[in-house]
Design a protein around this motif. Structure first.
Motif, PDB file in Angstrom:
ATOM      1  N   SER A  18      54.412  45.138  47.805  1.00 52.59           N
ATOM      2  CA  SER A  18      53.223  45.443  48.439  1.00 52.59           C
ATOM      3  C   SER A  18      52.265  44.022  47.822  1.00 52.59           C
ATOM      4  O   SER A  18      51.465  43.533  48.875  1.00 52.59           O
ATOM      5  N   TYR A  19      52.284  43.630  46.775  1.00 54.75           N
ATOM      6  CA  TYR A  19      51.782  42.534  46.256  1.00 54.75           C
ATOM      7  C   TYR A  19      52.029  41.150  47.177  1.00 54.75           C
ATOM      8  O   TYR A  19      51.321  40.513  47.853  1.00 54.75           O
ATOM      9  N   TYR A  20      53.402  41.079  47.263  1.00 52.71           N
ATOM     10  CA  TYR A  20      53.754  39.772  47.961  1.00 52.71           C
ATOM     11  C   TYR A  20      53.483  39.543  49.574  1.00 52.71           C
ATOM     12  O   TYR A  20      53.109  38.583  50.034  1.00 52.71           O
ATOM     13  N   LEU A  21      53.776  40.723  49.961  1.00 53.50           N
ATOM     14  CA  LEU A  21      53.654  40.887  51.633  1.00 53.50           C
ATOM     15  C   LEU A  21      52.141  41.209  51.854  1.00 53.50           C
ATOM     16  O   LEU A  21      51.728  40.757  52.654  1.00 53.50           O
ATOM     17  N   TRP A 322      60.774  35.037  47.390  1.00 57.65           N
ATOM     18  CA  TRP A 322      61.096  33.741  47.658  1.00 57.65           C
ATOM     19  C   TRP A 322      60.617  33.348  48.827  1.00 57.65           C
ATOM     20  O   TRP A 322      60.325  32.491  49.038  1.00 57.65           O
ATOM     21  N   ILE A 323      60.698  34.212  49.963  1.00 61.98           N
ATOM     22  CA  ILE A 323      60.086  33.674  51.297  1.00 61.98           C
ATOM     23  C   ILE A 323      58.741  33.383  51.285  1.00 61.98           C
ATOM     24  O   ILE A 323      58.023  32.376  51.787  1.00 61.98           O
ATOM     25  N   ALA A 329      54.294  27.500  49.129  1.00 66.36           N
ATOM     26  CA  ALA A 329      54.775  26.076  48.513  1.00 66.36           C
ATOM     27  C   ALA A 329      54.795  25.008  49.705  1.00 66.36           C
ATOM     28  O   ALA A 329      54.416  23.854  49.363  1.00 66.36           O
ATOM     29  N   GLY A 330      55.074  25.427  50.978  1.00 61.25           N
ATOM     30  CA  GLY A 330      55.213  24.506  51.938  1.00 61.25           C
ATOM     31  C   GLY A 330      53.745  24.071  52.254  1.00 61.25           C
ATOM     32  O   GLY A 330      53.593  22.816  52.560  1.00 61.25           O
ATOM     33  N   LYS A 331      53.031  25.084  52.146  1.00 57.84           N
ATOM     34  CA  LYS A 331      51.421  24.866  52.501  1.00 57.84           C
ATOM     35  C   LYS A 331      50.966  23.915  51.451  1.00 57.84           C
ATOM     36  O   LYS A 331      50.124  22.996  51.850  1.00 57.84           O
ATOM     37  N   LEU A 332      51.399  23.977  50.367  1.00 60.15           N
ATOM     38  CA  LEU A 332      50.675  23.122  49.242  1.00 60.15           C
ATOM     39  C   LEU A 332      51.494  22.104  48.631  1.00 60.15           C
ATOM     40  O   LEU A 332      51.502  21.494  47.691  1.00 60.15           O
ATOM     41  N   ILE A 337      59.671  23.271  43.839  1.00 61.68           N
ATOM     42  CA  ILE A 337      59.377  24.163  42.799  1.00 61.68           C
ATOM     43  C   ILE A 337      60.124  25.636  43.383  1.00 61.68           C
ATOM     44  O   ILE A 337      60.468  26.514  42.542  1.00 61.68           O
ATOM     45  N   LYS A 338      60.005  25.931  44.759  1.00 57.56           N
ATOM     46  CA  LYS A 338      60.581  27.142  45.220  1.00 57.56           C
ATOM     47  C   LYS A 338      62.034  27.429  44.822  1.00 57.56           C
ATOM     48  O   LYS A 338      62.643  28.565  44.613  1.00 57.56           O
TER      49      LYS A 338
END
Length: 368
Positions: A18-21, A322-323, A329-332, A337-338
């Motif tokens: 719930s947090y991640y999505l 991970w997704i 991570a791609g945006k930043l 790191i991922k």
């Protein structure tokens, strides 16, 4: 007993997903941000105390910004090294540099918030952009990128402060992952409409927001928090936005020893104790669910209880996390790191436990 632990583990998995999505996905899957240049007069504010080497290297980078109307407010907070002399040299060299000299005040000795308050009052522009003395912008369009997110309603802009990459340093990966995860959280909650913190390495707001909450007065006695405690108090859904184009990033020199980094993190975690109750609840719930996600399956797998189901749930959670972390991570621009995510996350979780326990028995060190 084991069946109850399993049910609780399933609940923790639901919380984590719930947090991640539901929360972090708001930032991870957001559309790419565009820069629409605006000619808003900007005051860039830098507060320094004994930072002679950093200001020598980084202030010229601020002065070289490609922006039509900005000043640089340099605040020397009673430095005992050559910082003030260097600032005075910059004041003579650059016509848009304004110098604020802060002398030790018995009532506010060593309090960065006091020095920042004097700098904010001295600033001639209504829109303020903050960074630290050990930071520098990643491009000459930094002011343009950050100021482009201001609107009539959005008067607070939260930016991203990266840390420099140190090759072959596991500590550096931990520091950068923790910084990435923190940014994912405060960017995501801001997009949801519940901003709760920002970082002084890269933060902007209108001067009126500072005076609307009487500046730092409500937390002046707390040495840290000129960034996150202020945002926790002043930021609302209607007045806060985020900036995450690569041009808007700043870079900082990371700590190079575990000892120095732990001292820094102790200070940050201690400051979070003064957040609003709801913010502490959502941060605490996420951290506790992270910890329990690590601990509960150890018990279940030790007894080989429903091990296929347990491993499936672990895989599902890691896949989702991970997704989300990968897209963020791609945006930043933190791509490397991922790949370290599972290992670094575990190290960071137990490091935070150590910091929580240590902070109970001793107070962290604050402004120099």
């Amino acid at each position: 007993m084991l069946i109850l632990i399993l049910y609780f583990f399933i609940f923790i998995i639901v919380v984590q997903i719930s947090y991640y999505l539901g929360v972090f996905g708001k930032f991870a899957f957001a559309k790419a941000q565009k820069i629409t240049p605006k000619k808003i007069p900007i005051s860039v504010i830098v507060c320094a105390k004994n930072e002679e080497e950093n200001v020598t290297n980084f202030i010229p980078l601020l002065a070289e910004q490609n922006y039509p109307d900005f000043e640089i407010v340099l605040i020397d907070d009673a430095s005992s090294d050559a910082t003030l002399d260097i600032f005075e040299g910059f004041e003579k060299q650059y016509p848009n540099v304004r110098l604020v000299k802060v002398e030790n005040n018995e009532a506010f000795w060593g309090n960065k918030k006091y020095a920042l308050t004097l700098g904010i009052k001295a600033a001639k522009k209504e829109h303020l952009l903050f960074t630290d003395a050990d930071c520098y912008p990643t491009s000459k369009e930094w002011i343009t990128a950050m100021s482009s997110q201001f609107t009539m309603q959005k008067t607070i802009v939260l930016g991203y402060g990266k840390y420099e990459k140190i090759p072959n340093s596991f500590l550096n990966k931990i520091i950068r992952f923790e910084t990435l995860l923190t940014a994912i959280q405060y960017f995501s909650w801001a997009k949801i409409g519940h901003p709760y913190m920002g970082v002084g390495r890269n933060l902007a707001y209108k001067k009126e927001e500072f005076f609307n909450v009487n500046g730092f007065i409500e937390h002046m006695q707390i040495r840290s928090g000129d960034d996150d405690l202020f945002i926790n108090q002043a930021a609302k859904a209607k007045n806060t936005t985020i900036a995450y184009t690569p041009e808007s990033f700043t870079l900082s020199k990371p700590k190079t020893t575990y000892k120095d980094w732990l001292i820094q993190k102790r200070r940050h975690i201690a400051t979070a104790n003064y957040y609003k109750p709801l913010d502490k609840l959502q941060l605490g719930a996420f951290y506790c669910s992270q910890l329990l996600f690590i601990l509960l399956p150890i018990i279940l797998l030790a007894f080989q209880f429903q091990w296929i189901l347990v491993l499936s749930l672990i895989t599902l959670r890691y896949l989702v996390a991970w997704i989300v972390v990968g897209f963020s991570a791609g945006k930043l621009k933190e791509h490397d790191i991922k790949f370290w995510f599972p290992i670094v996350e575990i190290v960071l979780i137990f490091t935070q436990i150590n910091i929580f326990i240590t902070n109970i028995f001793s107070k962290p060190v604050h402004w120099k």
